[in-house]
Design an enzyme around this catalytic site. Sequence first.
Site, PDB file in Angstrom:
ATOM      1  N   LYS A  18       0.816  -1.227   0.000  1.00 40.86           N
ATOM      2  CA  LYS A  18       0.000   0.000   0.000  1.00 40.86           C
ATOM      3  C   LYS A  18       0.841   1.264   0.000  1.00 40.86           C
ATOM      4  O   LYS A  18       0.319   2.340  -0.288  1.00 40.86           O
ATOM      5  CB  LYS A  18      -0.979  -0.013   1.175  1.00 40.86           C
ATOM      6  CG  LYS A  18      -1.963  -1.168   1.069  1.00 40.86           C
ATOM      7  CD  LYS A  18      -3.344  -0.886   1.591  1.00 40.86           C
ATOM      8  CE  LYS A  18      -4.245  -2.029   1.143  1.00 40.86           C
ATOM      9  NZ  LYS A  18      -5.625  -1.877   1.422  1.00 40.86           N
ATOM     10  N   LYS A  36      -4.501 -10.548  -6.204  1.00 45.19           N
ATOM     11  CA  LYS A  36      -5.792 -10.859  -5.570  1.00 45.19           C
ATOM     12  C   LYS A  36      -6.885  -9.861  -5.966  1.00 45.19           C
ATOM     13  O   LYS A  36      -6.602  -8.692  -6.239  1.00 45.19           O
ATOM     14  CB  LYS A  36      -5.640 -10.929  -4.054  1.00 45.19           C
ATOM     15  CG  LYS A  36      -5.574  -9.607  -3.358  1.00 45.19           C
ATOM     16  CD  LYS A  36      -5.817  -9.751  -1.852  1.00 45.19           C
ATOM     17  CE  LYS A  36      -5.963  -8.363  -1.255  1.00 45.19           C
ATOM     18  NZ  LYS A  36      -7.091  -8.132  -0.419  1.00 45.19           N
ATOM     19  N   LYS A  67     -10.900  -4.450  -3.592  1.00 38.32           N
ATOM     20  CA  LYS A  67     -11.776  -3.288  -3.777  1.00 38.32           C
ATOM     21  C   LYS A  67     -10.996  -2.100  -4.296  1.00 38.32           C
ATOM     22  O   LYS A  67     -11.552  -1.213  -4.916  1.00 38.32           O
ATOM     23  CB  LYS A  67     -12.358  -2.735  -2.472  1.00 38.32           C
ATOM     24  CG  LYS A  67     -12.774  -3.624  -1.402  1.00 38.32           C
ATOM     25  CD  LYS A  67     -13.462  -2.783  -0.297  1.00 38.32           C
ATOM     26  CE  LYS A  67     -13.766  -3.647   0.900  1.00 38.32           C
ATOM     27  NZ  LYS A  67     -12.613  -3.870   1.763  1.00 38.32           N
TER      28      LYS A  67
HETATM   29  P1  ATP Z   1      -8.671  -3.321   0.032  1.00 37.20           P
HETATM   30  O1  ATP Z   1      -8.522  -3.570  -1.404  1.00 37.20           O
HETATM   31  O2  ATP Z   1      -9.365  -2.011   0.356  1.00 37.20           O
HETATM   32  O3  ATP Z   1      -7.428  -3.570   0.815  1.00 37.20           O
HETATM   33  P2  ATP Z   1      -9.917  -5.850   0.232  1.00 37.20           P
HETATM   34  O4  ATP Z   1     -10.829  -5.966  -0.896  1.00 37.20           O
HETATM   35  O5  ATP Z   1      -8.608  -6.548   0.141  1.00 37.20           O
HETATM   36  O6  ATP Z   1      -9.710  -4.337   0.575  1.00 37.20           O
HETATM   37  P3  ATP Z   1     -10.370  -6.214   3.053  1.00 37.20           P
HETATM   38  O7  ATP Z   1     -11.333  -5.341   3.749  1.00 37.20           O
HETATM   39  O8  ATP Z   1      -8.935  -5.853   3.208  1.00 37.20           O
HETATM   40  O9  ATP Z   1     -10.705  -6.316   1.495  1.00 37.20           O
HETATM   41  O10 ATP Z   1     -10.567  -7.743   3.447  1.00 37.20           O
HETATM   42  C1  ATP Z   1     -11.685  -8.255   4.118  1.00 37.20           C
HETATM   43  C2  ATP Z   1     -11.601  -9.751   4.193  1.00 37.20           C
HETATM   44  O11 ATP Z   1     -11.730 -10.322   2.895  1.00 37.20           O
HETATM   45  C3  ATP Z   1     -10.276 -10.288   4.770  1.00 37.20           C
HETATM   46  O12 ATP Z   1     -10.534 -11.425   5.553  1.00 37.20           O
HETATM   47  C4  ATP Z   1      -9.507 -10.659   3.535  1.00 37.20           C
HETATM   48  O13 ATP Z   1      -8.559 -11.671   3.791  1.00 37.20           O
HETATM   49  C5  ATP Z   1     -10.614 -11.157   2.616  1.00 37.20           C
HETATM   50  N1  ATP Z   1     -10.260 -10.974   1.215  1.00 37.20           N
HETATM   51  C6  ATP Z   1     -10.056  -9.797   0.579  1.00 37.20           C
HETATM   52  N2  ATP Z   1      -9.759 -10.016  -0.712  1.00 37.20           N
HETATM   53  C7  ATP Z   1      -9.768 -11.367  -0.894  1.00 37.20           C
HETATM   54  C8  ATP Z   1      -9.533 -12.213  -2.021  1.00 37.20           C
HETATM   55  N3  ATP Z   1      -9.223 -11.710  -3.188  1.00 37.20           N
HETATM   56  N4  ATP Z   1      -9.629 -13.548  -1.848  1.00 37.20           N
HETATM   57  C9  ATP Z   1      -9.950 -14.077  -0.652  1.00 37.20           C
HETATM   58  N5  ATP Z   1     -10.177 -13.320   0.450  1.00 37.20           N
HETATM   59  C10 ATP Z   1     -10.091 -11.989   0.341  1.00 37.20           C
END
Ligand code: ATP
Length: 330
Positions: free
Chosen positions: A112, A196, A199
């Site tokens: 990040k 991965k 969002k």
């Molecule tokens: P950001 O992109 O804003 O960092 P994010 O989409 O990665 O957000 P988080 O809020 O950080 O989402 O994650 C919430 C939950 O979803 C955590 O348990 C994280 O491990 C899971 N998660 C996020 N993205 C994935 C993915 N691509 N595959 C599986 N689990 C995920």
Amino acid sequence: MSKRLLSGIQPSGELHLGNYLGAIKQWISLQQVHESLFCIVDLHAITARQDPKKLHENIRRVAASYLACGVDPQESAIFVQSSVSAHAELAWVLSTFTQMGELERMTQFKDKSKGKGAGQINAGLFTYPVLMAADILLYKPTAVPVGDDQKQHIELTRNIAERFNNYYKTETFVVPEGVFPSSGARIMGLDDPTAKMSKSAPSDLNFISFSDDADVVRKKVKKAVTDSGSDVTAGDDKPALTNLLTIYSLLTGREVSDIEKDYVGKGYGDFKAELAEVIVEWLAPVQLEMKRYLDDPAQLDIILAAGTEQANRIAQVTLDEVYKTVGLGY
Ligand code: ATP
Ligand code: LTN
């Protein structure tokens, strides 16, 4: 119920399929055998600048998303992190049990802050894992179900807990276990199967969001990157198809090998068209339920107030114990 579970998601945008398959799907089955607390981690979300109105709306949308996916408000607590002041208070104490070097090694921090100068990286982004450790340790959970990307943060939380317990020769904190799904722990971006689904991805084509309508889902799946070749099969040499087959499998409960058989002699186009319908079918009732909760703000308020009360009750006991152990107060 002696087993307790805690997890959380940032209200930094609309949830996506990765959040569901990596985290929330596990919550739903585990909540039956755990006292469960599901947090909306708004203090974490402000490590990136948020528009206040949008943040407030996102907090409520995430609460509605949890409920729509099947979190049972009769059984489990849903609460907003900033409503339970013990999170920020414990984070301060824990920061004195965390080494700079440990935080510097966190891959999420490195990702990040990549490409930014020291003047553009706020200290909250750096200490983010300490706040996450506080979120967890306050509730003494036995299980923390999260996706693969959170492994390093859970490991740090365990180290902080052990360091504190050892220093004071107490058992103040329960050393928590991360729970990772055997499949779906890392759903990849539709536009890039090497990273991965996220969002905060630069392109909307990366993810299937909870607010995507049927046509948008169809368009995104159609445009999803595929591998060379034409067989609908999973394997190390087929990261894109493996990801799409994993999504299909997790949403339908069918084995990947079984799905592969359906597409012998057919091509990517047929598979993608049916995958899109599988996603649309899963998403439609979730969207309806979300709308039902968002259209009834009073009901959502009641659920969040009850969750906050339960969370506060548990968190305050731990915080008092910590303050007493450390010798804080008078
Ligand atoms: P950001 O992109 O804003 O960092 P994010 O989409 O990665 O957000 P988080 O809020 O950080 O989402 O994650 C919430 C939950 O979803 C955590 O348990 C994280 O491990 C899971 N998660 C996020 N993205 C994935 C993915 N691509 N595959 C599986 N689990 C995920
Ligand atoms: N760091 C996590 C979100 C998060 C969390 C938590 C997850 C904050 N506090 C406590 C589980 C338990 C993320 O970025 N996905």
